[in-house]
Design an enzyme around this catalytic site. Structure first.
Site, short mmCIF file in Angstrom:
data_model
loop_
_atom_site.label_atom_id
_atom_site.label_comp_id
_atom_site.label_asym_id
_atom_site.label_seq_id
_atom_site.Cartn_x
_atom_site.Cartn_y
_atom_site.Cartn_z
N LEU A 1 -5.21 -1.97 4.12
CA LEU A 1 -4.85 -0.61 4.51
C LEU A 1 -4.83 -0.57 6.03
O LEU A 1 -5.62 -1.25 6.69
CB LEU A 1 -5.87 0.41 3.98
N ASP A 2 -3.91 0.22 6.60
CA ASP A 2 -3.90 0.39 8.04
C ASP A 2 -5.24 0.92 8.52
O ASP A 2 -5.97 1.60 7.78
CB ASP A 2 -2.80 1.37 8.46
N LYS A 3 -5.55 0.67 9.78
CA LYS A 3 -6.81 1.12 10.35
C LYS A 3 -7.08 2.59 10.06
O LYS A 3 -8.19 2.97 9.65
CB LYS A 3 -6.80 0.88 11.86
#
Length: 336
Positions: free
Chosen positions: A154-156
């Site tokens: 998942l993106d940050k």
């Protein structure tokens, strides 16, 4: 929770890495060589990139001065002092205890709820305090697994459910299942603009690196050779003239896929300034949450379904946008 000074990161002298100092005299046949070339010859057990990183850290000294430029020339008889210490990259794959929000765990599988702000895998600017560091501390088998068992990211600044394998058998099975689209992954997105047309839309548009901005991805033509096929299905849950609340089903897993496809539809996510969104409704990050996972257990074959409520910042943004979220609206698969 994220960054070089992340809470729970090891600090203090008890964690100081061992340093091996080597003193090297430049032989006559290396007179006039670049320093990085000479070091690669004199210390062959380490890669040139590693040695260049040591130089940038000031760990290579000649005549009481640090040599930081790989192209610097040396002369026969010069004496080099090299401190062989772990670089930031070398220290990235170390265990760092952190509180993980565990939704499910057994001997083979771990499902966690990732908070916004937590980087999943070490990379430039985020060599410590990542989920990978936390997994290495969570169970000892993680050190023997590729990427500590991480099978998707998942993106940050995206929150929500993540799968992690705890055994090699599980990791290999999960990778195959994701590639075969046998893992159902649903996300909840809050975006700008009035939704037009059908309540359900499928987007089949390849994604590649944006040629004008290397931080961004974009919809590209496959024949350019810079993109990969990407498919997402979107379903409207609630909407107004200013906003839309959308369930998103991933069929592929390209970088920033939902963010790129939503922006391509004309609906950048709230808070996603990289793709045209605005920091509105109190949302400083992209309004994206991994809300539901459904899969067959990688070892037992049992059907598993996990759900996650959006975090407070996203629930508040939905409320301030004038929309409503009903958890039952994402309770089940939708086609596409």
């Amino acid at each position: 929770m994220q960054g070089d000074d992340a809470e729970g990161s090891p600090t203090g002298d008890e964690f100081a890495p061992d340093v091996e100092t080597r003193v090297l005299d430049v032989p006559p046949d290396m007179h006039g060589w670049r320093i990085d070339r000479a070091l690669a010859k004199l210390i062959p057990e380490f890669s040139r990139s590693y040695l260049q990183q040591l130089m940038s850290d000031g760990a290579v000294v000649m005549r009481d001065a640090a040599l930081r430029k790989p192209a610097a020339k040396i002369a026969a008889g010069d004496r080099l002092t090299v401190a062989l210490r772990p670089t930031q990259q070398a220290q990235a794959f170390v265990a760092q205890p952190m509180a993980l929000d565990v939704v499910f765990e057994d001997a083979h599988l771990l499902v966690i709820q990732k908070p916004a702000g937590l980087v999943v895998h070490p990379a430039a600017g985020h060599w410590t305090g990542t989920l990978l560091n936390g997994l290495l501390a969570h169970h000892k088998q993680a050190a023997d697994l590729p990427r500590a068992g991480i099978v998707h990211r998942l993106d940050k600044d995206t929150s929500g459910l993540m799968l992690v394998g705890k055994s090699r058998q599980a990791v290999e099975a999960l990778v195959r299942a994701i590639a075969a689209r046998e893992v159902s992954r649903q996300y909840l997105a809050l975006a700008h603009g009035r939704w037009q047309g059908s309540a359900e839309k499928g987007v089949d548009q390849p994604i590649g690196r944006d040629v004008h901005n290397r931080l961004r991805m974009s919809v590209v033509r496959l024949d350019t050779g810079v993109g990969k096929a990407a498919q997402t299905t979107f379903r409207l849950l609630d909407g107004s003239d200013a906003a839309c609340l959308v369930a998103c089903k991933l069929h592929t897993g390209r970088t920033h896929q939902i963010r790129v496809h939503m922006a391509w539809l004309g609906h950048p996510l709230a808070g996603d300034t990289l793709y045209g969104g605005r920091a509105v409704w109190g949302m400083p990050r992209q309004a994206l949450h991994a809300v539901r996972l459904r899969l067959q257990h990688p070892v037992t074959g049992a059907t598993l379904t996990f759900r996650s409520n959006p975090p407070p910042d996203m629930l508040l943004a939905i409320e301030q946008s004038g929309l409503r979220y009903n958890p039952a609206s994402v309770d089940g698969d939708f086609p596409g």
